[in-house]
Design a protein around this motif. Structure first.
Motif, PDB file in Angstrom:
ATOM      1  N   LEU A  93       0.860  -1.185   0.000  1.00 25.36           N
ATOM      2  CA  LEU A  93       0.000   0.000   0.000  1.00 25.36           C
ATOM      3  C   LEU A  93       0.894   1.232   0.000  1.00 25.36           C
ATOM      4  N   ARG A 108      -4.283   6.276   8.014  1.00 19.63           N
ATOM      5  CA  ARG A 108      -4.963   6.993   6.938  1.00 19.63           C
ATOM      6  C   ARG A 108      -3.943   7.302   5.852  1.00 19.63           C
ATOM      7  N   GLY A 115      -2.887   0.152  -3.988  1.00 21.26           N
ATOM      8  CA  GLY A 115      -2.806  -1.115  -3.270  1.00 21.26           C
ATOM      9  C   GLY A 115      -2.599  -2.238  -4.260  1.00 21.26           C
ATOM     10  N   LEU A 132      -7.556   6.290   1.762  1.00 19.37           N
ATOM     11  CA  LEU A 132      -7.826   4.949   2.262  1.00 19.37           C
ATOM     12  C   LEU A 132      -7.570   4.920   3.761  1.00 19.37           C
ATOM     13  N   GLU A 133      -8.442   4.220   4.472  1.00 17.93           N
ATOM     14  CA  GLU A 133      -8.239   4.006   5.897  1.00 17.93           C
ATOM     15  C   GLU A 133      -7.922   2.530   6.090  1.00 17.93           C
ATOM     16  N   LEU A 134      -6.859   2.255   6.836  1.00 14.18           N
ATOM     17  CA  LEU A 134      -6.414   0.890   7.087  1.00 14.18           C
ATOM     18  C   LEU A 134      -6.545   0.604   8.567  1.00 14.18           C
ATOM     19  N   ALA A 141      -9.308  -2.640   4.962  1.00 15.21           N
ATOM     20  CA  ALA A 141      -9.023  -1.377   4.275  1.00 15.21           C
ATOM     21  C   ALA A 141     -10.351  -0.857   3.752  1.00 15.21           C
ATOM     22  N   ARG A 142     -10.583   0.455   3.901  1.00 13.14           N
ATOM     23  CA  ARG A 142     -11.867   1.007   3.453  1.00 13.14           C
ATOM     24  C   ARG A 142     -11.693   2.452   3.017  1.00 13.14           C
ATOM     25  N   THR A 143     -12.609   2.870   2.135  1.00 17.06           N
ATOM     26  CA  THR A 143     -12.650   4.240   1.657  1.00 17.06           C
ATOM     27  C   THR A 143     -14.062   4.570   1.211  1.00 17.06           C
ATOM     28  N   LEU A 165      -7.961  -7.618   3.606  1.00 20.06           N
ATOM     29  CA  LEU A 165      -6.699  -7.886   2.941  1.00 20.06           C
ATOM     30  C   LEU A 165      -6.190  -9.299   3.210  1.00 20.06           C
TER      31      LEU A 165
END
Length: 186
Positions: A93, A108, A115, A132-134, A141-143, A165
């Motif tokens: 990432l 963040r 990715g 992206l927030e991990l 992982a989300r956005t 992931l």
């Protein structure tokens, strides 16, 4: 009036103005913006391995610079590369900028987020977005930003992404469009 008298009056006026200015500013503190930008420490050209609660590698970070905030103990990272372990090889990432919460439970990534799964994996996958927030503890992982997700022969675009992931399960949240390209399949 001679030139000496004029010069004396001019110097007297300048002295009065500077004295008045100094008197007005006597109680003010120095600007705190410089203090707020100070860091506890700075790391340059480093690699950091973070272990999970079970002692296994949770995430690996490589970057040219990391600064720890003195105020809230968060981390500010320039052009980070996060390597997140997964069963079929690590995820890579990348972003222009990264931020890690003080508890290190949230990361963040901002600007040109990329990715990529391990290329040696059975079905290599990549995604691109702007933010992206991990959540490393949850392998999530989300956005909520527009995303492009690529796999051999398939290109999907949409708004919002949730990805596990570890298990390689992806979910585009809205405005999903899929394009099948058989020539891209290998």
């Amino acid at each position: 009036m001679s030139w000496r008298t004029g010069l004396g009056v001019l110097l007297l006026v300048a002295a009065l103005v500077s004295g008045w200015s100094a008197w007005r500013m006597r109680g003010r503190d120095a600007p705190t913006a410089a203090q707020a930008q100070r860091s506890d420490y700075v790391l340059r050209d480093f690699e950091l391995v973070v272990l999970g609660k079970d002692g296994a590698e949770s995430v690996r970070l490589q970057a040219p610079q990391l600064r720890r905030s003195r105020e809230d103990q968060s981390l500010d990272i320039a052009t980070p590369l996060f390597l997140v372990p997964a069963e079929q090889g690590p995820w890579r990432l990348r972003a222009d900028h990264g931020w890690v919460s003080p508890e290190a439970d949230r990361v963040r990534l901002d600007g040109n987020v990329a990715g990529d799964s391990d290329p040696a994996a059975g079905m290599p996958t990549s995604f691109r977005t702007t933010r992206l927030e991990l959540l490393p503890d949850q392998d999530l992982a989300r956005t909520d930003q527009p995303v492009e997700l690529r796999q051999p022969g398939i290109i999907q675009t949409g708004t919002g992404l949730q990805a596990n992931l570890k298990s390689r399960q992806y979910r585009l949240l809205s405005k999903v469009r899929t394009r099948y390209e058989p020539s891209a399949r290998r």
